[in-house]
Design a protein around this motif. Structure first.
Motif, PDB file in Angstrom:
ATOM      1  N   ILE A  22       0.890  -1.107   0.006  1.00 41.27           N
ATOM      2  CA  ILE A  22      -0.250   0.108  -0.179  1.00 41.27           C
ATOM      3  C   ILE A  22       0.827   1.265   0.002  1.00 41.27           C
ATOM      4  O   ILE A  22       0.546   1.941  -0.674  1.00 41.27           O
ATOM      5  CB  ILE A  22      -1.025   0.052   1.259  1.00 41.27           C
ATOM      6  CG1 ILE A  22      -1.879  -1.150   1.085  1.00 41.27           C
ATOM      7  CG2 ILE A  22      -1.585   1.430   1.514  1.00 41.27           C
ATOM      8  CD1 ILE A  22      -2.947  -1.312   2.198  1.00 41.27           C
ATOM      9  N   PHE A  23       1.897   1.214   0.652  1.00 37.94           N
ATOM     10  CA  PHE A  23       2.780   2.328   0.985  1.00 37.94           C
ATOM     11  C   PHE A  23       3.468   2.439  -0.694  1.00 37.94           C
ATOM     12  O   PHE A  23       3.594   3.813  -0.868  1.00 37.94           O
ATOM     13  CB  PHE A  23       3.777   2.184   2.079  1.00 37.94           C
ATOM     14  CG  PHE A  23       5.016   3.386   1.950  1.00 37.94           C
ATOM     15  CD1 PHE A  23       4.555   4.572   2.653  1.00 37.94           C
ATOM     16  CD2 PHE A  23       6.349   3.143   1.666  1.00 37.94           C
ATOM     17  CE1 PHE A  23       5.464   5.566   2.957  1.00 37.94           C
ATOM     18  CE2 PHE A  23       7.093   4.188   1.887  1.00 37.94           C
ATOM     19  CZ  PHE A  23       6.648   5.449   2.320  1.00 37.94           C
ATOM     20  N   ARG A  28       4.096   5.614  -5.381  1.00 34.13           N
ATOM     21  CA  ARG A  28       4.044   5.997  -7.013  1.00 34.13           C
ATOM     22  C   ARG A  28       3.250   7.086  -7.117  1.00 34.13           C
ATOM     23  O   ARG A  28       3.369   7.748  -8.273  1.00 34.13           O
ATOM     24  CB  ARG A  28       3.842   4.630  -7.678  1.00 34.13           C
ATOM     25  CG  ARG A  28       4.785   3.874  -7.617  1.00 34.13           C
ATOM     26  CD  ARG A  28       4.510   2.600  -8.469  1.00 34.13           C
ATOM     27  NE  ARG A  28       5.639   1.724  -8.515  1.00 34.13           N
ATOM     28  CZ  ARG A  28       5.617   0.480  -9.138  1.00 34.13           C
ATOM     29  NH1 ARG A  28       4.439   0.234  -9.914  1.00 34.13           N
ATOM     30  NH2 ARG A  28       6.537  -0.289  -9.162  1.00 34.13           N
ATOM     31  N   ILE A  29       2.148   7.393  -6.619  1.00 38.14           N
ATOM     32  CA  ILE A  29       1.245   8.180  -6.957  1.00 38.14           C
ATOM     33  C   ILE A  29       1.577   9.697  -6.340  1.00 38.14           C
ATOM     34  O   ILE A  29       1.646  10.702  -7.299  1.00 38.14           O
ATOM     35  CB  ILE A  29      -0.447   8.129  -6.349  1.00 38.14           C
ATOM     36  CG1 ILE A  29      -0.878   6.833  -6.886  1.00 38.14           C
ATOM     37  CG2 ILE A  29      -1.280   8.907  -6.614  1.00 38.14           C
ATOM     38  CD1 ILE A  29      -1.949   6.427  -6.407  1.00 38.14           C
ATOM     39  N   VAL A  33       4.424  14.211  -7.310  1.00 35.01           N
ATOM     40  CA  VAL A  33       3.854  15.573  -7.220  1.00 35.01           C
ATOM     41  C   VAL A  33       4.669  16.210  -6.238  1.00 35.01           C
ATOM     42  O   VAL A  33       5.010  17.439  -6.217  1.00 35.01           O
ATOM     43  CB  VAL A  33       2.363  15.265  -6.638  1.00 35.01           C
ATOM     44  CG1 VAL A  33       1.831  16.788  -6.347  1.00 35.01           C
ATOM     45  CG2 VAL A  33       1.629  14.381  -7.931  1.00 35.01           C
ATOM     46  N   LEU A  34       5.011  15.659  -5.130  1.00 32.32           N
ATOM     47  CA  LEU A  34       5.924  16.197  -4.279  1.00 32.32           C
ATOM     48  C   LEU A  34       7.278  16.690  -4.694  1.00 32.32           C
ATOM     49  O   LEU A  34       7.652  17.722  -4.113  1.00 32.32           O
ATOM     50  CB  LEU A  34       5.959  15.349  -2.767  1.00 32.32           C
ATOM     51  CG  LEU A  34       4.623  15.002  -1.940  1.00 32.32           C
ATOM     52  CD1 LEU A  34       4.849  13.960  -1.030  1.00 32.32           C
ATOM     53  CD2 LEU A  34       4.250  16.287  -1.428  1.00 32.32           C
ATOM     54  N   VAL A  35       7.731  15.845  -5.551  1.00 30.30           N
ATOM     55  CA  VAL A  35       8.952  16.329  -6.029  1.00 30.30           C
ATOM     56  C   VAL A  35       9.046  17.331  -6.865  1.00 30.30           C
ATOM     57  O   VAL A  35       9.856  18.422  -6.866  1.00 30.30           O
ATOM     58  CB  VAL A  35       9.901  14.968  -6.762  1.00 30.30           C
ATOM     59  CG1 VAL A  35      10.870  15.526  -7.541  1.00 30.30           C
ATOM     60  CG2 VAL A  35      10.134  13.892  -5.692  1.00 30.30           C
ATOM     61  N   LYS A  36       7.827  17.417  -7.838  1.00 27.88           N
ATOM     62  CA  LYS A  36       7.603  18.568  -8.739  1.00 27.88           C
ATOM     63  C   LYS A  36       7.459  19.663  -7.907  1.00 27.88           C
ATOM     64  O   LYS A  36       7.757  20.748  -8.268  1.00 27.88           O
ATOM     65  CB  LYS A  36       6.605  18.209  -9.773  1.00 27.88           C
ATOM     66  CG  LYS A  36       6.304  19.255 -10.602  1.00 27.88           C
ATOM     67  CD  LYS A  36       5.009  18.840 -11.352  1.00 27.88           C
ATOM     68  CE  LYS A  36       4.724  20.102 -12.432  1.00 27.88           C
ATOM     69  NZ  LYS A  36       3.570  19.629 -13.367  1.00 27.88           N
TER      70      LYS A  36
END
Length: 97
Positions: A22-23, A28-29, A33-36
């Protein structure tokens, strides 16, 4: 007092594996987004610093230019070449037969 059982150990291992997958799926989702967002923030900070540097540099150039076009160069920040450390004399040893 409780005793450990094989079924309890098996359930625990299955929960750990389930949480791991699950983690991994959620990472992957959400991780791209956080890195961007982090890269965008770093880019904005870099651009802001560049603008501040350019504005300060323009101010110094205008301040250092006098009425008769004399330019004063501030060399306080110039780096002096570093001296190499002299450890000592080189001694060549010879083998004695």
């Amino acid at each position: 007092m409780q005793e450990a059982s094989f079924s309890g150990l098996f359930k625990t291992i299955m929960w750990v594996i389930a949480f791991y997958y699950i983690f991994k799926f959620l990472a992957r989702i959400f991780l791209p987004v956080l890195v961007k967002k982090a890269v965008e923030n770093a880019s904005e900070n870099f651009q802001r610093q560049q603008q501040q540097y350019n504005q300060g540099n323009t101010y110094q150039n205008n301040r250092n230019t006098s009425n008769n076009d004399e330019i004063i160069i501030n060399t306080a920040n110039a780096k002096n070449p570093r001296e190499t450390k002299k450890v000592g004399e080189y001694v060549d040893y010879e083998e004695i037969d």
